[in-house]
Structures are given as C-alpha cells and as structure tokens.
Design a protein around this motif. Structure first.
Motif, PDB file in Angstrom:
ATOM      1  N   MET A   1       0.844  -1.173   0.000  1.00 47.75           N
ATOM      2  CA  MET A   1       0.000   0.000   0.000  1.00 47.75           C
ATOM      3  C   MET A   1       0.896   1.247   0.000  1.00 47.75           C
ATOM      4  SD  MET A   1      -2.576   1.327   2.930  1.00 47.75           S
ATOM      5  CE  MET A   1      -4.163   0.730   2.530  1.00 47.75           C
ATOM      6  N   PRO A   2       0.736   2.169  -0.961  1.00 46.65           N
ATOM      7  CA  PRO A   2       1.578   3.365  -1.028  1.00 46.65           C
ATOM      8  C   PRO A   2       1.316   4.284   0.165  1.00 46.65           C
ATOM      9  CG  PRO A   2      -0.073   3.384  -2.790  1.00 46.65           C
ATOM     10  CD  PRO A   2      -0.213   2.092  -2.056  1.00 46.65           C
ATOM     11  N   ALA A   3       2.366   4.948   0.587  1.00 49.32           N
ATOM     12  CA  ALA A   3       2.235   5.903   1.688  1.00 49.32           C
ATOM     13  C   ALA A   3       1.474   7.123   1.203  1.00 49.32           C
ATOM     14  CB  ALA A   3       3.603   6.301   2.193  1.00 49.32           C
ATOM     15  N   LYS A   4       0.728   7.730   2.093  1.00 49.09           N
ATOM     16  CA  LYS A   4      -0.023   8.933   1.755  1.00 49.09           C
ATOM     17  C   LYS A   4       0.575  10.112   2.506  1.00 49.09           C
ATOM     18  CE  LYS A   4      -4.369   6.814   0.621  1.00 49.09           C
ATOM     19  NZ  LYS A   4      -5.810   6.897   0.737  1.00 49.09           N
ATOM     20  N   PHE A   5       0.524  11.244   1.872  1.00 48.19           N
ATOM     21  CA  PHE A   5       1.062  12.460   2.462  1.00 48.19           C
ATOM     22  C   PHE A   5       0.069  13.587   2.252  1.00 48.19           C
ATOM     23  CE2 PHE A   5       3.282  16.497   1.704  1.00 48.19           C
ATOM     24  CZ  PHE A   5       3.895  16.671   2.941  1.00 48.19           C
ATOM     25  N   LYS A   6      -0.232  14.289   3.292  1.00 52.39           N
ATOM     26  CA  LYS A   6      -1.098  15.451   3.186  1.00 52.39           C
ATOM     27  C   LYS A   6      -0.310  16.651   3.691  1.00 52.39           C
ATOM     28  CE  LYS A   6      -5.461  17.477   4.378  1.00 52.39           C
ATOM     29  NZ  LYS A   6      -6.659  17.456   5.170  1.00 52.39           N
ATOM     30  N   MET A   7      -0.082  17.596   2.801  1.00 56.06           N
ATOM     31  CA  MET A   7       0.699  18.766   3.165  1.00 56.06           C
ATOM     32  C   MET A   7      -0.122  19.703   4.040  1.00 56.06           C
ATOM     33  SD  MET A   7       2.562  21.586   0.752  1.00 56.06           S
ATOM     34  CE  MET A   7       1.157  22.655   0.554  1.00 56.06           C
ATOM     35  N   SER A   8       0.547  20.254   5.021  1.00 55.96           N
ATOM     36  CA  SER A   8      -0.068  21.244   5.890  1.00 55.96           C
ATOM     37  C   SER A   8       0.579  22.596   5.604  1.00 55.96           C
ATOM     38  CB  SER A   8       0.168  20.864   7.362  1.00 55.96           C
ATOM     39  OG  SER A   8      -0.036  21.971   8.207  1.00 55.96           O
ATOM     40  N   LYS A   9      -0.203  23.564   5.098  1.00 55.57           N
ATOM     41  CA  LYS A   9       0.346  24.894   4.821  1.00 55.57           C
ATOM     42  C   LYS A   9       0.914  25.517   6.089  1.00 55.57           C
ATOM     43  CE  LYS A   9      -2.215  26.337   0.776  1.00 55.57           C
ATOM     44  NZ  LYS A   9      -3.038  27.394   0.191  1.00 55.57           N
ATOM     45  N   LYS A  10       0.252  25.309   7.196  1.00 54.32           N
ATOM     46  CA  LYS A  10       0.740  25.856   8.464  1.00 54.32           C
ATOM     47  C   LYS A  10       2.077  25.221   8.827  1.00 54.32           C
ATOM     48  CE  LYS A  10      -0.477  26.528  13.307  1.00 54.32           C
ATOM     49  NZ  LYS A  10      -1.449  26.257  14.368  1.00 54.32           N
ATOM     50  N   GLY A  11       2.182  23.920   8.616  1.00 51.81           N
ATOM     51  CA  GLY A  11       3.423  23.211   8.914  1.00 51.81           C
ATOM     52  C   GLY A  11       4.575  23.660   8.018  1.00 51.81           C
ATOM     53  N   VAL A  12       4.301  23.870   6.740  1.00 54.89           N
ATOM     54  CA  VAL A  12       5.327  24.357   5.819  1.00 54.89           C
ATOM     55  C   VAL A  12       5.759  25.758   6.244  1.00 54.89           C
ATOM     56  CG1 VAL A  12       5.812  25.064   3.445  1.00 54.89           C
ATOM     57  CG2 VAL A  12       4.617  22.914   3.893  1.00 54.89           C
ATOM     58  N   GLY A  13       4.803  26.586   6.616  1.00 49.52           N
ATOM     59  CA  GLY A  13       5.125  27.932   7.090  1.00 49.52           C
ATOM     60  C   GLY A  13       6.009  27.900   8.323  1.00 49.52           C
ATOM     61  N   GLN A  14       5.700  27.009   9.247  1.00 53.77           N
ATOM     62  CA  GLN A  14       6.524  26.874  10.449  1.00 53.77           C
ATOM     63  C   GLN A  14       7.928  26.382  10.092  1.00 53.77           C
ATOM     64  OE1 GLN A  14       4.015  24.273  12.742  1.00 53.77           O
ATOM     65  NE2 GLN A  14       3.006  25.968  13.800  1.00 53.77           N
ATOM     66  N   LEU A  15       8.014  25.456   9.152  1.00 56.52           N
ATOM     67  CA  LEU A  15       9.318  24.959   8.719  1.00 56.52           C
ATOM     68  C   LEU A  15      10.158  26.078   8.109  1.00 56.52           C
ATOM     69  CD1 LEU A  15      11.312  22.627   8.131  1.00 56.52           C
ATOM     70  CD2 LEU A  15      10.117  22.332   5.953  1.00 56.52           C
ATOM     71  N   LEU A  16       9.557  26.900   7.242  1.00 58.10           N
ATOM     72  CA  LEU A  16      10.290  27.967   6.571  1.00 58.10           C
ATOM     73  C   LEU A  16      10.834  29.013   7.550  1.00 58.10           C
ATOM     74  CD1 LEU A  16       8.121  28.537   3.383  1.00 58.10           C
ATOM     75  CD2 LEU A  16      10.376  27.472   3.529  1.00 58.10           C
ATOM     76  N   LYS A  17      10.203  29.149   8.712  1.00 55.40           N
ATOM     77  CA  LYS A  17      10.664  30.100   9.731  1.00 55.40           C
ATOM     78  C   LYS A  17      11.515  29.436  10.802  1.00 55.40           C
ATOM     79  CE  LYS A  17       6.266  32.153   9.843  1.00 55.40           C
ATOM     80  NZ  LYS A  17       5.207  32.781  10.588  1.00 55.40           N
ATOM     81  N   SER A  18      11.697  28.142  10.733  1.00 53.42           N
ATOM     82  CA  SER A  18      12.329  27.390  11.811  1.00 53.42           C
ATOM     83  C   SER A  18      13.800  27.744  12.005  1.00 53.42           C
ATOM     84  CB  SER A  18      12.214  25.886  11.543  1.00 53.42           C
ATOM     85  OG  SER A  18      13.067  25.510  10.474  1.00 53.42           O
TER      86      SER A  18
END
Length: 108
Positions: A1-18
C-alpha cells in the motif's frame, strides 16, 4: 500500500521560519561571505583605504524575511562607502560583481 502524504500549509510555514532553516541560510551566507572576501579587490596607492572593501562584508539573518516576511533568510552585504561602485562599476571603474560572483558560486 503506497504511503499517503497530506501537506499542511501551516506546517510548511513553520518549517520555513524554523531555526533549522535559519541556521542553514546563515551557513550558506557565511560561505558566500568567505568567498566574496577571498575574491574582493584590495586597492593600491593612491587608494586612501586599501582593504576597506575586503574587510567590510557582513551577514545578517532573520526568521521574518522574504517579501511576505514569512521565512528565514540571510543576507550578505558590504558596508564600505564605495561598495556599490565596486559591485556595479562607474564610468571610470569596471564592475567587479564580487557579491554576484560569490553568490553564484557559493552557498553550498
């Protein structure tokens, strides 16, 4: 079964400021700064301030950079009064493009 990924805009934003991204931006900027200082011209007589440009590079970093102030950035600049003339040239002096060349070659 392929892995699924759901992007979180909030999470990406937090990563970019990390701190992790800010540290990486700082590291890349320091590499560019080192290369710029290495290739920077040093004036000779009659230059009243030989080496001033070469010794005036600095790096700043922030977690609120970019056009929208939503990401970590680092900036390499030169505080010498004649830095723009060295970078872009004048009618009497050729452009050296020190920061441009260092940025194109450096940063990892």
């Amino acid at each position: 079964m392929p892995a699924k990924f759901k992007m979180s805009k909030k999470g990406v934003g937090q990563l970019l400021k990390s701190r992790m991204i800010q540290a990486d931006m700082l590291h890349r900027a320091e590499l560019i700064e080192d290369l710029a200082a290495l290739i920077a011209p040093v004036g000779s007589p009659p230059d009243p301030h030989p080496g001033l440009y070469k010794g005036s590079f600095e790096v700043t970093t922030t977690s609120r950079g970019g056009r929208r102030k939503d990401r970590a950035t680092a900036t390499v600049s030169n505080t010498a009064p004649h830095a723009a003339h060295v970078e872009f040239g004048t009618e009497r002096m050729q452009a050296h493009h020190i920061l441009l060349r260092a940025a194109q070659a450096g940063g990892g």
